[in-house]
Scaffold this active site. Structure first.
Site, PDB file in Angstrom:
ATOM      1  N   GLU A 183       0.771  -1.245   0.000  1.00  0.00           N
ATOM      2  CA  GLU A 183       0.000   0.000   0.000  1.00  0.00           C
ATOM      3  C   GLU A 183       0.808   1.304   0.000  1.00  0.00           C
ATOM      4  OE1 GLU A 183      -2.966   0.069   3.055  1.00  0.00           O
ATOM      5  OE2 GLU A 183      -4.093  -1.538   2.159  1.00  0.00           O
ATOM      6  N   GLU A 226      -6.117  -8.311   0.885  1.00  0.00           N
ATOM      7  CA  GLU A 226      -6.741  -7.984   2.170  1.00  0.00           C
ATOM      8  C   GLU A 226      -8.201  -7.655   1.914  1.00  0.00           C
ATOM      9  OE1 GLU A 226      -4.958  -4.837   4.557  1.00  0.00           O
ATOM     10  OE2 GLU A 226      -2.949  -5.581   4.085  1.00  0.00           O
TER      11      GLU A 226
HETATM   12  C1  BG6 Z   1      -4.487  -1.883   5.235  1.00  0.00           C
HETATM   13  C2  BG6 Z   1      -3.149  -2.267   5.768  1.00  0.00           C
HETATM   14  O1  BG6 Z   1      -4.433  -0.500   5.003  1.00  0.00           O
HETATM   15  O2  BG6 Z   1      -5.605  -1.980   6.025  1.00  0.00           O
HETATM   16  C3  BG6 Z   1      -3.170  -2.922   7.131  1.00  0.00           C
HETATM   17  O3  BG6 Z   1      -2.399  -3.002   4.872  1.00  0.00           O
HETATM   18  C4  BG6 Z   1      -4.250  -2.285   7.976  1.00  0.00           C
HETATM   19  O4  BG6 Z   1      -1.895  -2.833   7.691  1.00  0.00           O
HETATM   20  C5  BG6 Z   1      -5.588  -2.563   7.313  1.00  0.00           C
HETATM   21  O5  BG6 Z   1      -4.244  -2.691   9.306  1.00  0.00           O
HETATM   22  C6  BG6 Z   1      -6.775  -2.025   8.060  1.00  0.00           C
HETATM   23  O6  BG6 Z   1      -6.609  -0.665   8.342  1.00  0.00           O
HETATM   24  P1  BG6 Z   1      -6.726  -0.125   9.817  1.00  0.00           P
HETATM   25  O7  BG6 Z   1      -6.220   1.259   9.786  1.00  0.00           O
HETATM   26  O8  BG6 Z   1      -8.180  -0.204  10.130  1.00  0.00           O
HETATM   27  O9  BG6 Z   1      -5.905  -1.041  10.663  1.00  0.00           O
END
Ligand code: BG6
Length: 466
Positions: free
Chosen positions: A157, A366
């Protein structure tokens, strides 16, 4: 889904490992920043460093066949001279061997935001030298783990960590400077190309890609003004990563717009040549939501991120001066406590668009929903997570029906972990980690749902065409 489809969960080194100064690991920029600011940190996190065996065994017992995790640069490289910390290498060998033991395919990110603090002190991603240091670090990883890893990711990212670190200022190094944002962003994309170059030159087995925080862009209507705003938003959110990594080209209209206001003279022909010649083999897309835009009206740039959940619900705001405004509070849509719109259709449409644009294999690296949960119970009844995953996997299947080459899906996250500035209260895991009770692991209802879904190769997904 064919039988090679990868089903798993994802984590990141800083968010789960803990052991922040064990076995000669040096400080990352996150260790430094969170300690300095006295904020909740990942010193212990989920203690994956000591409990990886249990965690990976649970993945296998949950029917998963892959695990996406990241390597920690400050665990592996001791100093600016590039000396290798053998204990760090040994730790990841143990993880990889455990994956093998349980039949789990590793999917490995080289950089998930934990820059060594010794590099941050030289200017971090503003310093071109860091790009070459990244290349050295990547090469150390390829050389040491080439026999055990075939799916490599250069960066997680770039959009998210660069804009948060240099424009919004909510992540380290916590600057708010558009000129710096452009330079740091460019350096990361250059480092990405240098990493791919090292991979190609070393003839390592497997393939290499990049992971992007994908937010496909929609407009509120069909007017010309909205279309212009959409293009700005797409350049800001997606194209500078995807075009640059997949086609080796930085969008020319983006460069033109930036050059009118900012200095981009640090971009030299030698960089562009390296970028052009070293494109990725696949794209990893992290999908949480889309970006719905309307034309810019007035005022300065405003970027507000909700890190508190319920108590700040509705406070998020995105206005890029002269470019676009994001619609974040549409009464007809559903949002999480952290202001993330739940919009699975965006994944289906976005996948089709990305595949048409780049023709590369895609992994959903993800996808998940962050919620405050009471994990003192025997089993968290996370039906909302099951519904969320069902609808997004359905969207992926719809896109695959249209011919999109999707090769894997990773739930964020394999187990509860430290969620950056949201701390540990924002939970995404399939397995609960009780941070109040000895970090005890307890599978949630979604873990069993996911297991059954995988065992039936997606046939239990409730299908709907959008
Ligand atoms: C993505 C990242 O942006 O989303 C993760 O790769 C991150 O590291 C995940 O934890 C969820 O975002 P957040 O800010 O809710 O933890």
């Amino acid at each position: 889904m064919n039988h090679d489809f990868l089903w798993g969960g994802a984590t990141a080194s800083y968010q789960c490992e803990g052991a922040w100064k064990e076995d000669d690991k040096v400080k990352s920029m996150w260790d430094h920043y969170l300690h300095e600011e006295n904020l909740e940190n990942g010193d212990i996190a989920s203690d994956h460093y000591h409990r990886y065996e249990e965690d990976i065994r649970m993945m296998a017992e949950g029917g998963q066949n892959s695990y996406r995790f990241s390597l920690s640069w400050p665990r592996i490289i001791k100093n600016k001279e590039g000396d290798v910390n053998e204990k760090g290498i040994e730790f990841y060998h143990k993880i990889l061997d455990t994956c093998k033991k349980y039949g789990i395919e590793p999917f490995v990110t080289i950089y998930h935001w934990d820059l060594p603090q010794y590099w941050e002190e030289t200017g971090g991603w503003l310093n071109e030298e860091v790009c070459y240091a990244y290349q050295h670090y990547a090469k150390v990883c390829f050389d040491n783990f080439k026999d055990k890893i075939t799916h490599w990711v250069t960066f997680n990212e770039p959009k998210w960590f660069i804009c948060s670190g240099y424009l919004i200022g909510n992540y380290p190094p916590a600057h708010q400077n558009p000129q710096e944002t452009i330079k740091a962003a460019f350096h990361v994309m250059y480092a990405n190309a240098l990493g791919v170059k090292a991979f190609r030159e070393g003839n390592y087995p497997g393939n290499i890609g990049i992971v992007h925080s994908f937010t496909p862009v929609n407009g509120i209507d069909d007017t010309v003004e909205t279309k212009i705003a959409m293009r700005y938003a797409d350049n800001y959110c997606n194209n500078w990563i995807l075009d640059t990594a997949a086609k080796g080209e930085i969008p020319i209209d983006l460069l033109t717009a930036l050059s009118k206001i900012y200095d981009i003279s640090f971009i030299k022909p030698k960089h562009l040549k390296t970028i052009k010649e070293n494109t990725v083999d696949f794209l990893g897309l992290n999908y949480y939501s889309r970006t719905l835009v309307k034309p810019y009206t007035e005022g300065e740039t405003v970027l507000i991120v909700n890190h508190k959940g319920k108590e700040s619900k509705g406070e998020s705001k995105v206005i890029l001066k002269g470019w676009f405004e994001q619609v974040l509070h549409d009464p007809n849509m559903t949002y999480t406590e952290w202001d993330t719109e739940i919009y699975p259709k965006g994944l289906q449409e976005g996948l089709i668009e990305v595949y048409q644009r780049y023709h590369l294999p895609i992994y959903i690296t993800e996808n998940g929903v962050g919620v405050q949960e009471d994990v003192s119970v025997d089993q968290v009844q996370d039906d909302y997570r099951i519904a969320f995953m069902n609808d997004h996997i359905n969207a992926i299947m719809n896109a695959m029906d249209e011919g999109v080459d999707v090769k894997g899906y990773y739930a964020w996250s394999s187990f509860d972990l430290y969620s950056w500035k949201n701390g540990c209260k924002k939970r995404y895991g399939l397995v609960a980690v009780d941070f109040e009770d000895n970090l005890k692991r307890k599978p949630k209802k979604s873990y069993y749902w996911y297991k059954e879904m995988i065992q039936n190769n997606g046939k239990t997904i409730k299908r709907e065409k959008y």
